[in-house]
Design a protein around this motif. Structure first.
Motif, PDB file in Angstrom:
ATOM      1  N   HIS A 143      38.367  46.046  32.818  1.00 59.64           N
ATOM      2  CA  HIS A 143      38.299  44.612  32.517  1.00 59.64           C
ATOM      3  C   HIS A 143      38.607  43.707  33.708  1.00 59.64           C
ATOM      4  CE1 HIS A 143      37.615  44.922  28.172  1.00 59.64           C
ATOM      5  NE2 HIS A 143      38.351  46.012  28.232  1.00 59.64           N
ATOM      6  N   THR A 144      38.892  44.297  34.881  1.00 60.04           N
ATOM      7  CA  THR A 144      39.111  43.521  36.100  1.00 60.04           C
ATOM      8  C   THR A 144      38.173  44.052  37.170  1.00 60.04           C
ATOM      9  OG1 THR A 144      41.425  43.130  35.528  1.00 60.04           O
ATOM     10  CG2 THR A 144      40.819  42.841  37.841  1.00 60.04           C
ATOM     11  N   ALA A 145      37.230  43.222  37.595  1.00 58.71           N
ATOM     12  CA  ALA A 145      36.236  43.636  38.590  1.00 58.71           C
ATOM     13  C   ALA A 145      36.925  44.149  39.862  1.00 58.71           C
ATOM     14  CB  ALA A 145      35.321  42.467  38.924  1.00 58.71           C
ATOM     15  N   THR A 204      24.242  50.516  27.240  1.00 53.56           N
ATOM     16  CA  THR A 204      25.028  50.026  28.376  1.00 53.56           C
ATOM     17  C   THR A 204      25.988  48.958  27.881  1.00 53.56           C
ATOM     18  OG1 THR A 204      23.169  50.458  29.854  1.00 53.56           O
ATOM     19  CG2 THR A 204      24.927  49.039  30.707  1.00 53.56           C
ATOM     20  N   THR A 205      27.264  49.212  28.105  1.00 52.56           N
ATOM     21  CA  THR A 205      28.303  48.284  27.682  1.00 52.56           C
ATOM     22  C   THR A 205      28.948  47.663  28.911  1.00 52.56           C
ATOM     23  OG1 THR A 205      29.830  50.160  27.587  1.00 52.56           O
ATOM     24  CG2 THR A 205      28.844  49.453  25.518  1.00 52.56           C
ATOM     25  N   TYR A 206      29.602  46.543  28.669  1.00 55.66           N
ATOM     26  CA  TYR A 206      30.303  45.816  29.729  1.00 55.66           C
ATOM     27  C   TYR A 206      31.706  45.474  29.250  1.00 55.66           C
ATOM     28  CZ  TYR A 206      25.653  45.349  31.684  1.00 55.66           C
ATOM     29  OH  TYR A 206      24.424  45.628  32.195  1.00 55.66           O
ATOM     30  N   ALA A 207      32.655  45.529  30.179  1.00 56.86           N
ATOM     31  CA  ALA A 207      34.036  45.183  29.851  1.00 56.86           C
ATOM     32  C   ALA A 207      34.128  43.670  29.683  1.00 56.86           C
ATOM     33  CB  ALA A 207      34.970  45.662  30.955  1.00 56.86           C
ATOM     34  N   ALA A 208      34.554  43.254  28.506  1.00 54.03           N
ATOM     35  CA  ALA A 208      34.625  41.824  28.168  1.00 54.03           C
ATOM     36  C   ALA A 208      35.640  41.085  29.032  1.00 54.03           C
ATOM     37  CB  ALA A 208      35.012  41.670  26.697  1.00 54.03           C
ATOM     38  N   ASN A 209      35.404  39.802  29.176  1.00 54.07           N
ATOM     39  CA  ASN A 209      36.388  38.912  29.780  1.00 54.07           C
ATOM     40  C   ASN A 209      37.419  38.638  28.687  1.00 54.07           C
ATOM     41  OD1 ASN A 209      37.887  36.633  30.551  1.00 54.07           O
ATOM     42  ND2 ASN A 209      36.188  35.810  31.751  1.00 54.07           N
ATOM     43  N   GLU A 216      43.439  37.256  38.904  1.00 52.99           N
ATOM     44  CA  GLU A 216      42.059  37.707  38.672  1.00 52.99           C
ATOM     45  C   GLU A 216      41.949  38.737  37.555  1.00 52.99           C
ATOM     46  OE1 GLU A 216      39.594  36.174  40.279  1.00 52.99           O
ATOM     47  OE2 GLU A 216      41.197  35.004  41.210  1.00 52.99           O
ATOM     48  N   TRP A 217      43.070  39.171  37.022  1.00 48.57           N
ATOM     49  CA  TRP A 217      43.058  40.232  36.014  1.00 48.57           C
ATOM     50  C   TRP A 217      42.320  39.813  34.745  1.00 48.57           C
ATOM     51  CZ3 TRP A 217      48.608  42.705  35.536  1.00 48.57           C
ATOM     52  CH2 TRP A 217      48.944  43.320  36.735  1.00 48.57           C
ATOM     53  N   LEU A 218      41.641  40.787  34.157  1.00 50.10           N
ATOM     54  CA  LEU A 218      41.084  40.714  32.795  1.00 50.10           C
ATOM     55  C   LEU A 218      40.005  39.657  32.624  1.00 50.10           C
ATOM     56  CD1 LEU A 218      44.502  41.160  30.974  1.00 50.10           C
ATOM     57  CD2 LEU A 218      42.878  42.950  31.653  1.00 50.10           C
ATOM     58  N   THR A 219      39.272  39.384  33.713  1.00 49.84           N
ATOM     59  CA  THR A 219      38.184  38.404  33.658  1.00 49.84           C
ATOM     60  C   THR A 219      36.831  39.069  33.412  1.00 49.84           C
ATOM     61  OG1 THR A 219      38.025  38.451  36.076  1.00 49.84           O
ATOM     62  CG2 THR A 219      39.356  36.690  35.098  1.00 49.84           C
ATOM     63  N   GLY A 220      36.841  40.355  33.055  1.00 53.45           N
ATOM     64  CA  GLY A 220      35.607  41.057  32.728  1.00 53.45           C
ATOM     65  C   GLY A 220      34.917  41.571  33.980  1.00 53.45           C
ATOM     66  N   ARG A 262      46.755  35.768  26.690  1.00 54.18           N
ATOM     67  CA  ARG A 262      46.681  34.318  26.435  1.00 54.18           C
ATOM     68  C   ARG A 262      47.490  33.534  27.461  1.00 54.18           C
ATOM     69  NH1 ARG A 262      44.318  31.735  21.584  1.00 54.18           N
ATOM     70  NH2 ARG A 262      45.872  30.195  22.095  1.00 54.18           N
ATOM     71  N   SER A 263      48.623  34.110  27.900  1.00 54.79           N
ATOM     72  CA  SER A 263      49.472  33.402  28.864  1.00 54.79           C
ATOM     73  C   SER A 263      48.792  33.249  30.218  1.00 54.79           C
ATOM     74  CB  SER A 263      50.811  34.133  29.034  1.00 54.79           C
ATOM     75  OG  SER A 263      50.687  35.259  29.880  1.00 54.79           O
ATOM     76  N   LEU A 264      47.794  34.086  30.510  1.00 54.23           N
ATOM     77  CA  LEU A 264      47.089  34.000  31.784  1.00 54.23           C
ATOM     78  C   LEU A 264      46.168  32.789  31.852  1.00 54.23           C
ATOM     79  CD1 LEU A 264      46.121  37.751  32.302  1.00 54.23           C
ATOM     80  CD2 LEU A 264      47.893  36.460  33.517  1.00 54.23           C
ATOM     81  N   GLY A 265      45.740  32.298  30.696  1.00 59.91           N
ATOM     82  CA  GLY A 265      44.838  31.148  30.665  1.00 59.91           C
ATOM     83  C   GLY A 265      43.380  31.558  30.815  1.00 59.91           C
ATOM     84  N   VAL A 266      42.527  30.593  30.654  1.00 54.93           N
ATOM     85  CA  VAL A 266      41.079  30.810  30.714  1.00 54.93           C
ATOM     86  C   VAL A 266      40.635  30.937  32.168  1.00 54.93           C
ATOM     87  CG1 VAL A 266      38.836  29.761  30.211  1.00 54.93           C
ATOM     88  CG2 VAL A 266      40.709  29.543  28.577  1.00 54.93           C
ATOM     89  N   LYS A 267      39.755  31.917  32.426  1.00 54.21           N
ATOM     90  CA  LYS A 267      39.194  32.070  33.762  1.00 54.21           C
ATOM     91  C   LYS A 267      37.971  32.955  33.676  1.00 54.21           C
ATOM     92  CE  LYS A 267      40.222  32.916  38.509  1.00 54.21           C
ATOM     93  NZ  LYS A 267      41.251  32.880  39.510  1.00 54.21           N
ATOM     94  N   GLY A 268      36.984  32.662  34.490  1.00 59.93           N
ATOM     95  CA  GLY A 268      35.816  33.518  34.602  1.00 59.93           C
ATOM     96  C   GLY A 268      34.712  33.188  33.624  1.00 59.93           C
ATOM     97  N   SER A 269      33.735  34.074  33.611  1.00 57.13           N
ATOM     98  CA  SER A 269      32.542  33.931  32.782  1.00 57.13           C
ATOM     99  C   SER A 269      32.454  35.103  31.815  1.00 57.13           C
ATOM    100  CB  SER A 269      31.292  33.945  33.662  1.00 57.13           C
ATOM    101  OG  SER A 269      31.374  32.946  34.638  1.00 57.13           O
ATOM    102  N   PRO A 270      31.666  34.937  30.752  1.00 59.43           N
ATOM    103  CA  PRO A 270      31.481  36.078  29.849  1.00 59.43           C
ATOM    104  C   PRO A 270      30.801  37.241  30.569  1.00 59.43           C
ATOM    105  CG  PRO A 270      30.695  34.044  28.840  1.00 59.43           C
ATOM    106  CD  PRO A 270      30.989  33.739  30.281  1.00 59.43           C
ATOM    107  N   ALA A 271      31.103  38.442  30.139  1.00 61.52           N
ATOM    108  CA  ALA A 271      30.446  39.643  30.673  1.00 61.52           C
ATOM    109  C   ALA A 271      29.009  39.673  30.151  1.00 61.52           C
ATOM    110  CB  ALA A 271      31.200  40.884  30.229  1.00 61.52           C
ATOM    111  N   PRO A 272      28.138  40.415  30.837  1.00 59.42           N
ATOM    112  CA  PRO A 272      26.770  40.552  30.319  1.00 59.42           C
ATOM    113  C   PRO A 272      26.762  41.140  28.907  1.00 59.42           C
ATOM    114  CG  PRO A 272      26.921  41.364  32.571  1.00 59.42           C
ATOM    115  CD  PRO A 272      28.327  41.109  32.108  1.00 59.42           C
ATOM    116  N   ALA A 273      25.689  40.905  28.206  1.00 57.69           N
ATOM    117  CA  ALA A 273      25.537  41.398  26.830  1.00 57.69           C
ATOM    118  C   ALA A 273      25.222  42.893  26.820  1.00 57.69           C
ATOM    119  CB  ALA A 273      24.430  40.622  26.122  1.00 57.69           C
ATOM    120  N   TYR A 274      25.626  43.547  25.753  1.00 56.91           N
ATOM    121  CA  TYR A 274      25.319  44.952  25.501  1.00 56.91           C
ATOM    122  C   TYR A 274      23.806  45.166  25.576  1.00 56.91           C
ATOM    123  CZ  TYR A 274      24.238  48.948  22.487  1.00 56.91           C
ATOM    124  OH  TYR A 274      23.724  50.111  21.955  1.00 56.91           O
ATOM    125  N   VAL A 275      23.402  46.305  26.186  1.00 54.55           N
ATOM    126  CA  VAL A 275      21.994  46.684  26.261  1.00 54.55           C
ATOM    127  C   VAL A 275      21.834  47.984  25.478  1.00 54.55           C
ATOM    128  CG1 VAL A 275      20.072  47.308  27.787  1.00 54.55           C
ATOM    129  CG2 VAL A 275      21.780  45.623  28.556  1.00 54.55           C
TER     130      VAL A 275
END
Length: 165
Positions: free
Chosen positions: A46-48, A76-81, A61-65, A127-140
């Motif tokens: 979940h962290t690039a 094909t799955t992607y780790a969510a933000n 930068e943690w957990l931004t997908g 939740r304490s980290l706050g909002v950051k980043g973009s959604p991960a790509p959609a499942y294929v």
């Protein structure tokens, strides 16, 4: 002294009487959630770049997908933000979701084995980290066109199953 005890008792009774009310998330929950994130391997996916950099990624930068896909017979799955996801669901919805099967490589059995207290601590930390980043790509789905880099987890050179021998 009796007055103080009566006031404390009244406050506790009032607190207990609030339907569905929870005490605010404390520092201990957040610290425990951070510990679980670090020791459960959440950042690995979940962290690039987390695995490639041997964990040397700033916590900001943690957990931004990640746009790196994980491909296998499931598609094909992607780790969510998680930082975006956890802002969209409440704690009870997270608990319900954490108990459901998920596509690989998400270690769903490990997540389901966690206590509610552990899952709540994870939720509160993220939740304490706050909002950051973009959604991960959609499942294929299997056979679909994948436009991102991906790890291939397709089994190769499997021995015949015992029932086929």
């Amino acid at each position: 002294m009796k007055t103080t005890l009566k006031i404390a008792g009244a406050l506790l009774a009032g607190w207990a009487g609030l339907a569905g009310a929870q005490p605010p998330a404390g520092d201990a929950d957040i610290r425990h959630g951070r510990y679980l994130i670090q020791t459960s391997g959440c950042n690995d996916c979940h962290t690039a770049g987390y695995m490639q950099k041997n964990g040397q990624v700033p916590e900001a930068e943690w957990l931004t997908g990640d746009a790196m896909g994980w491909q296998g017979p499931w598609g094909t799955t992607y780790a969510a933000n998680l930082r975006l996801l956890f802002q969209q669901v409440d704690e009870q919805a997270w608990l319900a979701r954490a108990r459901q099967p998920m596509r690989p490589p998400m270690p769903s059995p490990s997540l389901r084995a966690m206590s509610d207290a552990d899952l709540k601590a994870i939720y509160r930390y993220v939740r304490s980290l706050g909002v950051k980043g973009s959604p991960a790509p959609a499942y294929v789905p299997p056979g679909g066109k994948v436009a991102t880099p991906y790890f291939d987890f397709t089994p190769k050179n499997l021995p015949p199953m015992a029932s086929q021998r």
